[in-house]
Design a protein around this motif. Structure first.
Motif, PDB file in Angstrom:
ATOM      1  N   THR A  58      -6.387 -13.616  -1.642  1.00  0.00           N
ATOM      2  CA  THR A  58      -6.216 -12.355  -2.349  1.00  0.00           C
ATOM      3  C   THR A  58      -4.801 -12.500  -2.869  1.00  0.00           C
ATOM      4  N   ILE A 112       1.038  -1.119   0.042  1.00  0.00           N
ATOM      5  CA  ILE A 112       0.104  -0.102   0.101  1.00  0.00           C
ATOM      6  C   ILE A 112       0.921   1.182  -0.028  1.00  0.00           C
ATOM      7  N   ASP A 152      -7.340   1.568   5.652  1.00  0.00           N
ATOM      8  CA  ASP A 152      -8.511   0.828   5.501  1.00  0.00           C
ATOM      9  C   ASP A 152      -8.549  -0.430   4.862  1.00  0.00           C
ATOM     10  N   VAL A 153      -7.687  -0.182   3.626  1.00  0.00           N
ATOM     11  CA  VAL A 153      -7.534  -1.122   2.468  1.00  0.00           C
ATOM     12  C   VAL A 153      -6.242  -1.978   2.989  1.00  0.00           C
ATOM     13  N   PHE A 211      -2.151   5.026  -4.192  1.00  0.00           N
ATOM     14  CA  PHE A 211      -3.032   6.217  -3.962  1.00  0.00           C
ATOM     15  C   PHE A 211      -2.663   7.385  -4.349  1.00  0.00           C
ATOM     16  N   SER A 254      -8.108  -4.270   5.683  1.00  0.00           N
ATOM     17  CA  SER A 254      -9.208  -5.040   5.019  1.00  0.00           C
ATOM     18  C   SER A 254      -8.616  -6.282   4.284  1.00  0.00           C
ATOM     19  N   HIS A 255      -7.595  -5.920   3.613  1.00  0.00           N
ATOM     20  CA  HIS A 255      -6.743  -6.914   2.842  1.00  0.00           C
ATOM     21  C   HIS A 255      -6.329  -7.760   3.858  1.00  0.00           C
ATOM     22  N   LYS A 305      -7.952   6.127   4.354  1.00  0.00           N
ATOM     23  CA  LYS A 305      -8.366   5.065   3.042  1.00  0.00           C
ATOM     24  C   LYS A 305      -7.093   3.898   3.107  1.00  0.00           C
ATOM     25  N   ARG A 352      -0.926  -1.421  -4.522  1.00  0.00           N
ATOM     26  CA  ARG A 352      -2.166  -0.426  -4.593  1.00  0.00           C
ATOM     27  C   ARG A 352      -1.554   1.148  -4.310  1.00  0.00           C
TER      28      ARG A 352
END
Lengths: 339, 339
Positions: free
Chosen positions: B322, B163, B307-308, B329, B311-312, B304, B327
Motif C-alpha cells: 500500500t 491519518i 481502524d484505518v 477524516f 488495518s493499513h 474509524k 487520509r
DNA sequence: CTGAAAGCGCTTACAG
DNA sequence: CTGAAAGCGCTTACAG
C-alpha cells in the motif's frame, strides 16, 4: 519468499570486513564491555558509520540472555491518574536505557493471555501498574526468577515487590479531617470489583476511624471509578432516607467519582459544596485542581513512589538480590475548597 | 557469571527429545505454518506442556526476520485525548497479535535518540501518535523499508501513511456554526510550537471561513494545549481592548484549553457561558461532557481513524504494497451547551 | 588487545 | 509429513 528486502541490513561482519578486524572485535567495540585499542575503536566506528551499521538488539538479546525489555502492564489508562504514572515510568525506564514492552489489560484480554506473551519475549522484568495479578502468576515468575514490581497494589507474594500508598492510614486521616471540621454524617463511595483491595483499604480506614470517633453509621455506595458512577452514587445517596441531615461529608475513593458526585449534587440537586455537603477525593489528578471543582483530595507521593519502584527494579536487574515485600507510602491531604 | 539461573529455560530441543521427534518438527508445530500429522502434533504438545515449554520469541524473531513488534511513539499522554488513542491502538494491535514497544516523547528525549533504539530492536513498523517527525527520519525509514503510520498529524513524505482529521474543514464548520448562531466577535486559542501544524490548520480554516462571512478580525491567542494555558489565554483576551463587545465566541484548538478558558471567564470574570461568551473546543474528550462544562466541541471519528490506521499497518506488514499518502477524516460538531 | 570458534533457540530450504 | 543441516547476528570463553 517475498518482501524480504531488508536483506540489505548491515551486520557486524560487514563492519569487520571493512575495518579489517574480526567480527568479535566489532562486537566488543559496540558492547563497550571490553578494552579495545583506541586505534581499533576508531577504525571500527568509522567503518560502522560509513556503512550505517546499527547493532541488532534482537541478536544481542538472544546471545546475551538479556533483552533490556521491561514489560509494563497497566490498567486502562484513560484515567489521568494512570497516564501520569505511565509517563513517569516511561521517562525513568528510558533514561535507564530500558525498553518498554507495553500491555494494557482490560476486560476482554485478561492478564493470563498477556502473561504468556510477556514470557515469550523474555523480558527482563515485569512492572505492573495497578492491575490484578493472580498468585499463580507471581509464583510462576518467581520460579523462572523474573523480577516483578507492582505499583499501586499490594500483593502477598514474597517474591514480588509492591509499592503502594498507605490507603488505610490516608483514609483515617480523611476521617479525622472531616470529623475535625464538624461533619456529622458520612458516606463512602468506593467499588468492590477490580480495584477492590485498594478501595476496601480506604473504606476500612475511613469507617474504622470514624467509628473510633463515635460515628458508627457510614453509608457505602458502590461505583466503578468513573465520573459517571460518581454521579450515580451521589444520586443514590441523596435519594436515600437518612442522609438528608446537615453536615454531610462524602469521601470518594478516587477523584473522578468525587467530581461526578459534586456535579450531581450541584447541578441535579442544587446543593452547594461544601456548604450543603462536603466532598473529598483521592489521587490529586490534574482535573481536581480545575476552578470548577477545587477538589480537596488525598495526594499520593507518586514521584517518590516511582523512584523507589524503578530503582528497586534496576537493582534487581543488576543481580542484587533485593527481597520482595511491600513499601507503603504516606499520603497527605491536599486541602482545596470542597470540605 | 552470576545470576544466570534462567538456564533452566526449556527449549524446543528438550521438547523434541521428549516427544521423540526432531527439533524442526517442534518448531513446525509451534509456528503452525506447516502441515504436521495430528499424532505428531499431539505428542509434541504433550511433551511441551509437561515441560512447560514456551517458544522464545526473540530467537524466532532473529531467524524469521520479523519481530512482531510495533514501535508506538506517542507524545506525552497525560492529555486524555492521547490516552484514549493509546488505548485504542493497544487493543487493536494486541488483538492482531502484535506487541507494542512503547516510547513517549517529551522535551528532553527527542525523537532522534528514540529512533535509534527503535531501529536496533528491528520493529516491524512504526506508529507515531501526533509526535513531530523529521523528514530525515521518514526518509531513513523508507530506505530500510520500515512502514510508518502517523496518527493525528500530516506528513508530506510519500512513504508515510498519515491519518488525520480534516482540521481545516472542521474549523470552517465551527466558523459557520458560530456565525449562524449570531456571534459577531471571534477569537481563536491555538498554539504555535510543537503541535503547530494542526493548530495552524484549524486556525486557518476558522479565520478564512469567517473572513468569507464578513468577519475579518479574528483574535489569536497562543496557548500550549493545557488547561492552564486556556485560562491564561482567556484572561488575555478579556483584558485586551476590543473584545468586550457582546456576541463573543472563542474557539480553542483543544478541549483542555477551552475548559480553562471557560473557568477563567466564569470564575474570574463572572461571565456566563454561553450568555456572555461562547466557547467551542476540539477533541471531545470525556471531561468536556462533565456537567460543569457541557462543552460544545468538535468530535473526531477516532475509532474509524484507528481502524484505518491499524488495518493499513496490517496490510503493509503482510507485504501488500500500500502506498503512502494522507487520509483525511471529516469531523462533526458535538453540540452541547457552551455556544 | 584480538581472533577463531562455539553457541544462543529458533526457521526454513533441501531431501527424502 | 519429517529430519539433518545451515544460518539469523550477535556474545563470550579460550587462546594467543
Amino acid at each position: 519468499m517475498e518482501a524480504r528486502k531488508s536483506e540489505n541490513a548491515v551486520t557486524s561482519v560487514d563492519v569487520a570486513r571493512r575495518a579489517r578486524v574480526s567480527q568479535a572485535t566489532v562486537s566488543r567495540v559496540f558492547s563497550g564491555k571490553s578494552v579495545v585499542r583506541q586505534g581499533t575503536v576508531d577504525r571500527v566506528m568509522t567503518a560502522a558509520s560509513e556503512l550505517g551499521y546499527r547493532p541488532n538488539a534482537i541478536a544481542r538479546s538472544l546471545t546475551s540472555r538479556r533483552t533490556n525489555l521491561i514489560a509494563v502492564v497497566s490498567v486502562d489508562s484513560t484515567h489521568t491518574f494512570y497516564s501520569s504514572i505511565l509517563n513517569g515510568i516511561s521517562g525513568r525506564l528510558t533514561r535507564a536505557g530500558k525498553q518498554i514492552l507495553f500491555f494494557l489489560t482490560d476486560f476482554e484480554a485478561g492478564f493470563d493471555d498477556i502473561f504468556q506473551q510477556v514470557l515469550q519475549y523474555k523480558v527482563d522484568a515485569l512492572l505492573i501498574v495497578s492491575a490484578a495479578v493472580s498468585v499463580e502468576i507471581t509464583e510462576e515468575c518467581s520460579r523462572i526468577s523474573l523480577p516483578v514490581v507492582i505499583f499501586n497494589r499490594q500483593i502477598r507474594s514474597s517474591h514480588v515487590f509492591s509499592i503502594c500508598s498507605d490507603n488505610r492510614a490516608a483514609a483515617r486521616d480523611v476521617a479525622d479531617y472531616l470529623a475535625g471540621r464538624g461533619y456529622k454524617a458520612f458516606a463512602y463511595i468506593g467499588s468492590d470489583r477490580r480495584l477492590s483491595d485498594i478501595s476496601a483499604d480506604r473504606r476500612q480506614g475511613f469507617t474504622e476511624r470514624l467509628a473510633e470517633l463515635g460515628f458508627g453509621d457510614v453509608r457505602f455506595v458502590c461505583g466503578n471509578y468513573t465520573y459517571e458512577s460518581g454521579r450515580t452514587a451521589m444520586r443514590e445517596l441523596l435519594d436515600s432516607a437518612g442522609f438528608d441531615a446537615g453536615s454531610r461529608a462524602v469521601f470518594a475513593s478516587n477523584d473522578l467519582m468525587a467530581m461526578g458526585a459534586m456535579d450531581a449534587a450541584r447541578h441535579e440537586y442544587g446543593l452547594s459544596i461544601p456548604g450543603d455537603i462536603a466532598v473529598v477525593g483521592f489521587d490529586a489528578i490534574g482535573e481536581g485542581a480545575w476552578k470548577s471543582y477545587s477538589l480537596t483530595t488525598v495526594e499520593q507521593p507518586i514521584d517518590k513512589m516511582l523512584d523507589v519502584a524503578c530503582s528497586h527494579l534496576m537493582k534487581r536487574l543488576d543481580g542484587k538480590e533485593t527481597d520482595g515485600g511491600t513499601r507503603l507510602f504516606r499520603c497527605k491531604i491536599l486541602e482545596r475548597a470542597t470540605a
